[in-house]
Motif scaffolding. Structure first.
Motif, mmCIF file in Angstrom:
data_model
loop_
_atom_site.group_PDB
_atom_site.id
_atom_site.type_symbol
_atom_site.label_atom_id
_atom_site.label_comp_id
_atom_site.label_asym_id
_atom_site.label_seq_id
_atom_site.Cartn_x
_atom_site.Cartn_y
_atom_site.Cartn_z
ATOM 1 N N ALA A 198 0.931 -1.141 -0.275
ATOM 2 C CA ALA A 198 0.324 0.383 -0.047
ATOM 3 C C ALA A 198 0.412 1.268 0.041
ATOM 4 N N ASP A 199 2.225 0.841 0.282
ATOM 5 C CA ASP A 199 3.178 2.388 0.673
ATOM 6 C C ASP A 199 3.248 2.630 -0.713
ATOM 7 N N HIS A 200 3.163 1.824 -1.685
ATOM 8 C CA HIS A 200 3.914 2.367 -3.382
ATOM 9 C C HIS A 200 2.792 2.860 -4.111
ATOM 10 N N ILE A 201 1.771 3.582 -3.713
ATOM 11 C CA ILE A 201 0.444 3.761 -4.198
ATOM 12 C C ILE A 201 -0.135 5.106 -3.249
ATOM 13 N N VAL A 202 0.063 6.497 -4.043
ATOM 14 C CA VAL A 202 -0.234 7.793 -4.128
ATOM 15 C C VAL A 202 -1.577 8.136 -4.384
ATOM 16 N N PHE A 203 -2.731 8.813 -3.965
ATOM 17 C CA PHE A 203 -4.152 8.931 -4.022
ATOM 18 C C PHE A 203 -3.830 11.151 -4.698
ATOM 19 N N LEU A 204 -4.418 10.906 -6.260
ATOM 20 C CA LEU A 204 -4.833 11.888 -6.408
ATOM 21 C C LEU A 204 -5.376 13.190 -5.931
ATOM 22 N N ASN A 205 -6.412 12.842 -4.738
ATOM 23 C CA ASN A 205 -7.362 13.591 -4.360
ATOM 24 C C ASN A 205 -6.585 14.447 -2.823
ATOM 25 N N ASN A 206 -4.455 14.271 -3.059
ATOM 26 C CA ASN A 206 -4.239 14.085 -1.895
ATOM 27 C C ASN A 206 -3.378 15.934 -2.645
ATOM 28 N N GLN A 208 -0.937 17.368 -1.903
ATOM 29 C CA GLN A 208 0.692 16.702 -2.115
ATOM 30 C C GLN A 208 1.707 15.853 -2.654
ATOM 31 N N TRP A 209 0.152 15.521 -3.761
ATOM 32 C CA TRP A 209 0.274 14.749 -3.872
ATOM 33 C C TRP A 209 1.779 13.881 -4.967
ATOM 34 N N PHE A 210 2.407 15.098 -5.978
ATOM 35 C CA PHE A 210 3.213 14.693 -5.869
ATOM 36 C C PHE A 210 4.384 15.129 -5.288
ATOM 37 N N GLN A 211 4.445 15.588 -4.575
ATOM 38 C CA GLN A 211 5.607 15.663 -3.044
ATOM 39 C C GLN A 211 5.644 14.506 -2.455
ATOM 40 N N GLN A 212 4.685 13.636 -2.185
ATOM 41 C CA GLN A 212 4.554 11.928 -1.743
ATOM 42 C C GLN A 212 5.212 11.191 -2.862
ATOM 43 N N LEU A 213 5.003 11.417 -4.132
ATOM 44 C CA LEU A 213 5.122 10.232 -5.026
ATOM 45 C C LEU A 213 6.541 10.154 -4.978
ATOM 46 N N THR A 214 7.840 11.756 -5.095
ATOM 47 C CA THR A 214 8.904 12.198 -5.223
ATOM 48 C C THR A 214 9.444 11.420 -4.200
ATOM 49 N N LEU A 215 8.540 11.456 -2.576
ATOM 50 C CA LEU A 215 9.747 10.810 -1.929
ATOM 51 C C LEU A 215 9.736 9.462 -2.299
ATOM 52 N N GLN A 216 8.611 9.049 -2.582
ATOM 53 C CA GLN A 216 8.235 7.118 -2.720
ATOM 54 C C GLN A 216 8.943 7.258 -3.036
ATOM 55 N N VAL A 217 9.166 7.570 -4.795
ATOM 56 C CA VAL A 217 10.291 7.301 -5.715
ATOM 57 C C VAL A 217 11.516 6.569 -5.225
ATOM 58 N N HIS A 218 11.712 7.761 -4.728
ATOM 59 C CA HIS A 218 13.114 8.036 -4.310
ATOM 60 C C HIS A 218 14.036 6.707 -3.039
ATOM 61 N N GLN A 219 12.342 6.728 -1.977
ATOM 62 C CA GLN A 219 12.272 6.067 -0.747
ATOM 63 C C GLN A 219 12.394 4.492 -1.611
ATOM 64 N N VAL A 226 3.196 4.268 -12.704
ATOM 65 C CA VAL A 226 1.925 3.630 -13.716
ATOM 66 C C VAL A 226 0.645 4.963 -13.250
ATOM 67 N N PHE A 227 0.680 5.803 -13.951
ATOM 68 C CA PHE A 227 -1.550 6.534 -13.537
ATOM 69 C C PHE A 227 -2.035 5.792 -13.584
ATOM 70 N N TYR A 228 -3.304 4.796 -12.965
ATOM 71 C CA TYR A 228 -3.638 4.194 -12.736
ATOM 72 C C TYR A 228 -5.305 5.346 -13.001
ATOM 73 N N ASN A 229 -5.374 6.483 -12.894
ATOM 74 C CA ASN A 229 -6.690 7.219 -13.563
ATOM 75 C C ASN A 229 -6.372 8.216 -14.011
ATOM 76 N N PRO A 230 -7.424 8.551 -14.558
ATOM 77 C CA PRO A 230 -7.211 9.775 -16.438
ATOM 78 C C PRO A 230 -5.979 10.781 -15.594
ATOM 79 N N VAL A 231 -5.232 11.868 -15.994
ATOM 80 C CA VAL A 231 -4.569 12.542 -15.690
ATOM 81 C C VAL A 231 -3.963 13.346 -17.025
ATOM 82 N N GLU A 232 -4.071 14.609 -16.553
ATOM 83 C CA GLU A 232 -3.132 15.815 -17.384
ATOM 84 C C GLU A 232 -1.975 15.551 -17.896
#
Length: 293
Positions: A198-206, A208-219, A226-232
């Motif tokens: 579950a700690d490999h998942i980031v929710f877009l409704n947060n 701070q989603w990009f900051q969280q994604l950056t942390l997890q990628v490095h960690q 993989v973006f499983y939800n449609p995004v811009e």
């Protein structure tokens, strides 16, 4: 005696010539009255007519195929047509045509035009048979609701899902470290991201989603996001700036359609009056290739 015979001969010959001239004059007069047969109004009324509406997003080969098909329909099959191209949406010009002209068939080519086509059909301006032709897989993953009186020609959803699923399975088989980005109401299938991950998942409704994604990628030393939800596109680009490979699951595919075959099949349908409303899929001859971007 000889003189008399010659005189009778010339008289009969002249009489024969006069008779021939009279008959020839009558024939020519008759032809003059007929001339080239005029097209009766009822035949004009029966002439098939088409309105072609095409998207600005179509490829040059697709536009060329449409232009050639329309000319062939007119020249070889006496089908009258109007073509409005390079549209971003069905506009007032299209609405005006529907108010002033009657078309047997209306073709809408290009995903971008589907929403405005639905709105225009809802106006009830025409009794035409509408056909919406999908040009590429929908970036949002779905075509949305389409007017029930229209025919829709689309890519096979099951074929697309299978291709995307296989791409994900290949990444997992290679033990690729993946960070997933989605919305809470669109959960990642457990076969791909078990609960212990579950700690490999980031929710877009947060926010701070990009900051969280950056942390997890490095960690986690992730190599894929993989973006499983449609995004811009801007959100995809931000993820790419992290130096990882990025997959937009809903917009991962591209299609190469055989537009000549697609349009030839529409012609056959019109000629046999085989038009049917509802959703249909491109067949194997109409779809050249469906692949990951």
């Amino acid at each position: 005696m000889l003189y008399k015979l010659e005189r009778n001969y010339h008289f009969m010959h002249k009489k024969r010539l006069i008779l021939i001239l009279i008959l020839l004059s009558s024939f020519l007069a008759s032809c003059g009255n007929r001339g080239i047969p005029a097209i009766k109004q009822e035949l004009l009324d029966q002439k098939m007519s088409v309105l072609m509406l095409s998207s600005a997003g179509l490829t040059p080969p697709a536009k060329e195929a449409i232009g050639q098909a329309l000319k062939s329909w007119r020249d070889a099959n006496s089908i009258a047509y109007d073509w409005v191209q390079d549209l971003n949406a069905l506009d007032e010009n299209v609405v005006s045509k529907l108010k002033t002209k009657s078309y047997d068939y209306i073709y809408v080519v290009g995903n971008e035009l589907f929403p405005s086509a639905n709105e225009t059909m809802a106006l009830g301006l025409s009794a035409s048979k509408w056909t919406l032709l999908q040009s590429q897989p929908f970036a949002g993953g779905s075509a949305g609701a389409v007017n029930e009186q229209a025919a829709v020609l689309q890519l096979d959803p099951q074929q697309m899902e299978t291709l995307k699923n296989n791409a994900i399975q290949n990444l997992i088989f290679q033990n690729t470290v993946i960070e997933w980005v989605t919305q809470p109401d669109r959960p990642i299938p457990s076969v791909w991201a078990p609960s212990e991950e579950a700690d490999h998942i980031v929710f877009l409704n947060n926010t701070q989603w990009f900051q969280q994604l950056t942390l997890q990628v490095h960690q986690h030393h992730a190599t894929w996001v993989v973006f499983y939800n449609p995004v811009e596109e801007a959100q995809l680009q931000r993820a790419k700036n992290l130096g990882v490979s990025v997959l937009d699951y809903t917009g991962a595919l591209t299609a190469d359609l055989n537009w000549k075959q697609v349009l030839d099949n529409r012609l056959a349908m019109m000629k046999t009056h085989a038009w049917q409303k509802g959703v249909q899929t491109y067949n194997a001859q109409e779809l050249k290739e469906l692949k990951m971007k």
